[in-house]
Design an enzyme around this catalytic site. Structure first.
Site, PDB file in Angstrom:
ATOM      1  N   LYS A  76       0.850  -1.200   0.000  1.00  0.00           N
ATOM      2  CA  LYS A  76       0.000   0.000   0.000  1.00  0.00           C
ATOM      3  C   LYS A  76       0.886   1.250   0.000  1.00  0.00           C
ATOM      4  CE  LYS A  76      -3.975   1.968   2.510  1.00  0.00           C
ATOM      5  NZ  LYS A  76      -4.875   1.865   3.679  1.00  0.00           N
ATOM      6  N   SER A 133     -10.036   2.281   2.647  1.00  0.00           N
ATOM      7  CA  SER A 133      -9.047   2.942   1.838  1.00  0.00           C
ATOM      8  C   SER A 133      -8.082   2.001   1.122  1.00  0.00           C
ATOM      9  CB  SER A 133      -8.234   3.909   2.720  1.00  0.00           C
ATOM     10  OG  SER A 133      -7.426   3.192   3.635  1.00  0.00           O
ATOM     11  N   SER A 186     -10.568   0.068   6.896  1.00  0.00           N
ATOM     12  CA  SER A 186      -9.893   0.173   5.595  1.00  0.00           C
ATOM     13  C   SER A 186      -9.216  -1.095   5.093  1.00  0.00           C
ATOM     14  CB  SER A 186      -8.847   1.285   5.640  1.00  0.00           C
ATOM     15  OG  SER A 186      -9.463   2.536   5.556  1.00  0.00           O
TER      16      SER A 186
END
Lengths: 95, 493
Positions: free
Chosen positions: B78, B156, B180
């Site tokens: 990420k 997210s 998330s």
């Protein structure tokens, strides 16, 4: 609690985010929607309840007060938008 | 071997150790898959040279017989994780061009274990969002499709979810502040674990809300979650909230035996207007655990309703403080200044240009709730409510509950752009089942267990006791086995 344009302007200033004058009323309306949602918290009886400081009760670890890192001036400045003579450069701060 | 990108971590580990395949071969297969998947918008910075060098090193280690479980496993990372010399932007314009001079603890641990980085993954800007639409790179797209509409992979960690579901990598790192990891996992039919707060070091991960943020694995199944979590966690002196506790062998805990375990079903999670499909998914999951010998009990978590409003005070407050560092001085973007502009104009213009609308909104809400005169009314009250939310869970666990079963999300994945005109609160409701877990610092895992009428994946969430990830993973493993979810998206990209 209702937020007016003046309060929105003040909050934007405190947050150091430039907001155009004509965008302030819409911003105030958004704040009001979010704060209206948050107002539900007033229904909760919190008398005698401690505000949470840590989800896990723990004592922060201590260590000797000695230098553990350093001498990395070039690495520290590597990502600066403007670095000169070993310093971060910014617009004039004092008159 | 065919379909190398579809391998689980466990299968790849075993094949690598037997010498049936090399890390270089699996890595190359992933790089090829990534290059043909730009339509998904999952990988935003590709690092093929690093990947192949790491794969060669992993192959040498495996040959020498020194191979931890993650050795040679290609991962997506990420964009929130700082990776040395590689763009790490938190999907924000304000970190345009930022290449850290250091490595986050989590990625450092993974690389030390021999894992391979394929590239950086899309996400909502500063992890603020539930649809990956606030990203400066543009949205990531869900590999699952209905009626030819582009759907969100959630957020997210949307790029992580999309990449794992589309078999672009074997697994990915995610982070979870309010849901998330778990919401995107549920939207894409993969497994995602948010560990107990303090289990995984936050050092080198761009901070959103420091009392809530935790990194975790996003994988193809529960076993892979156990293997990858093992490599990610452990005490780190560089994160003062990192727990100095022994790390158990999570994979060894996966016996599938949950006889006599007590599973709580919280009545407050039965929301008004809950879609029938979600209700049925939850009932089916409850039946699966009961059939496996678990004892099912109804429980009450009375302050559930106040979790989202408390979160939308605490998270923006912490964000407004954390994001104060983006000032155009030390790293990232600095606005072009007009003649006569001073330092205040530099801050204000830089932050107006660099932050997207959702981040600006949250920073300003946080600034407001912390400002003189409102600190007690909003921030302190929210922290008191947070104490009560945690107490609800403490009481349930003290009464003998071993884990709690809930839906992961209130719906299946929705369309890109569908929420554009909605009030921000409507988007926030995506996290209604997950956000309580962050406020209480507990471990939670999303497991795919069914599909909706349109064929889209749906997930259930299991919530565990603090530091009991091993037991939680075992219950999740049993649920996964019983649900038998094997559906994959049809390739269109």
């Amino acid at each position: 609690m209702s937020i007016d344009t003046e309060t929105a302007r003040r909050v934007a200033k405190l947050a150091r985010i430039a907001v155009a004058e004509d965008a302030l009323p819409a911003l105030a309306a958004e704040f009001n929607a979010i704060l209206g949602f948050i107002e539900q918290l007033n229904e909760v009886d919190v008398d005698g309840v401690e505000p949470m400081t840590s989800v896990t009760p723990q004592r922060l670890k201590r260590r000797a007060d000695v230098v553990t890192d350093g001498n990395q001036q070039a690495a520290v400045l590597k990502n600066a938008p403007d670095a000169r003579e070993g310093f971060f450069a910014v617009p004039k701060v004092v008159e | 071997m065919s379909d190398l990108t579809k391998l689980t971590i466990a299968a790849a580990r075993d094949a690598l150790r037997k010498g049936d395949v090399t890390s270089t071969e699996i890595t190359q297969a992933c790089l090829t898959a990534i290059d043909s998947a730009d339509a998904l918008g999952a990988f935003v910075h590709k690092t093929p040279e690093i990947a192949l060098a790491q794969a060669r090193a992993a192959d040498a280690r495996i040959k020498a017989g020194d191979a931890p479980a993650m050795c040679g496993i290609p991962l997506g990372i990420k964009d929130l994780f700082c990776t040395k010399g590689v763009p790490s932007q938190a999907a924000s314009g304000i970190l345009q061009g930022f290449k850290p001079e250091y490595e986050s603890t989590v990625t450092g641990k993974l690389f030390d274990a021999g894992a391979v980085m394929l590239g950086k993954l899309n996400m909502d800007e500063f992890a603020m969002g539930s649809s990956n639409e606030t990203s400066t790179y543009g949205p990531a797209i869900n590999p699952w499709k209905v009626d030819n509409r582009n759907l969100t992979p959630g957020g997210s960690s949307g790029g992580s979810a999309s990449a794992v579901a589309a078999d672009l990598c074997l697994a990915a790192t995610g982070t979870d502040t309010g849901g998330s990891i778990r919401q995107p996992a549920a939207f894409t039919g993969i497994t995602g674990l948010k560990p107990t707060y303090g289990r995984v070091s936050r050092w080198g991960i761009v901070a959103f809300a420091s009392s809530l943020d935790q990194a975790g694995p996003m994988t193809k199944d529960v076993r892979d979650c156990a293997i990858m979590l093992q490599a990610m966690c452990g005490h780190d002196p560089k994160d003062s909230t990192s727990a100095d506790l022994p790390v158990p062998d999570f994979e060894a805990a996966l016996t599938g035996d949950i006889k006599g375990k007590t599973i709580g079903i919280p009545r407050e999670y039965r929301m008004d207007g809950m879609p029938g499909e979600i209700e049925k998914l939850w009932e089916d999951g409850t039946a699966m655990l009961r059939d496996a010998g678990a004892k099912i009990v109804d429980i009450s978590l009375p302050h559930t309703k106040y979790a989202l409003p408390a979160y939308y005070v605490i998270a923006p407050a912490e964000a407004s403080s954390n994001l104060a560092r983006y000032d155009g001085v030390r790293f990232g973007h600095r606005a072009k200044l007009a003649a006569g502009d001073g330092i205040t104009q530099m801050y204000e213009k830089t932050r107006a240009e660099g932050f997207g609308p959702e981040v600006q909104r949250r920073v300003m809400v946080g600034t407001y709730v912390l400002s003189a005169g409102f600190y007690d009314a909003y921030y302190n009250r929210a922290r008191k409510v947070r104490t009560l939310i945690k107490r609800d869970f403490d009481d349930a666990f003290a009464a003998g509950v071993d884990a709690i079963l809930t839906p992961a999300t209130p719906s299946a994945a929705f369309g890109i752009g569908e929420m554009a005109d909605a009030d921000p609160i409507k988007m926030y409701l995506n996290d209604v089942f997950t956000v309580t877990v962050n406020l209480a610092g507990l471990p939670g895992i999303a497991v795919p267990t069914g599909r909706d009428a349109q064929g889209l994946p749906l997930g259930l969430q299991l919530i565990g006791k603090p530091w009991e990830e091993a037991e939680l993973l075992n219950i999740a493993y049993r649920l996964e086995t019983a649900a038998g979810f094997v559906a994959k998206p049809v390739k269109w990209w």
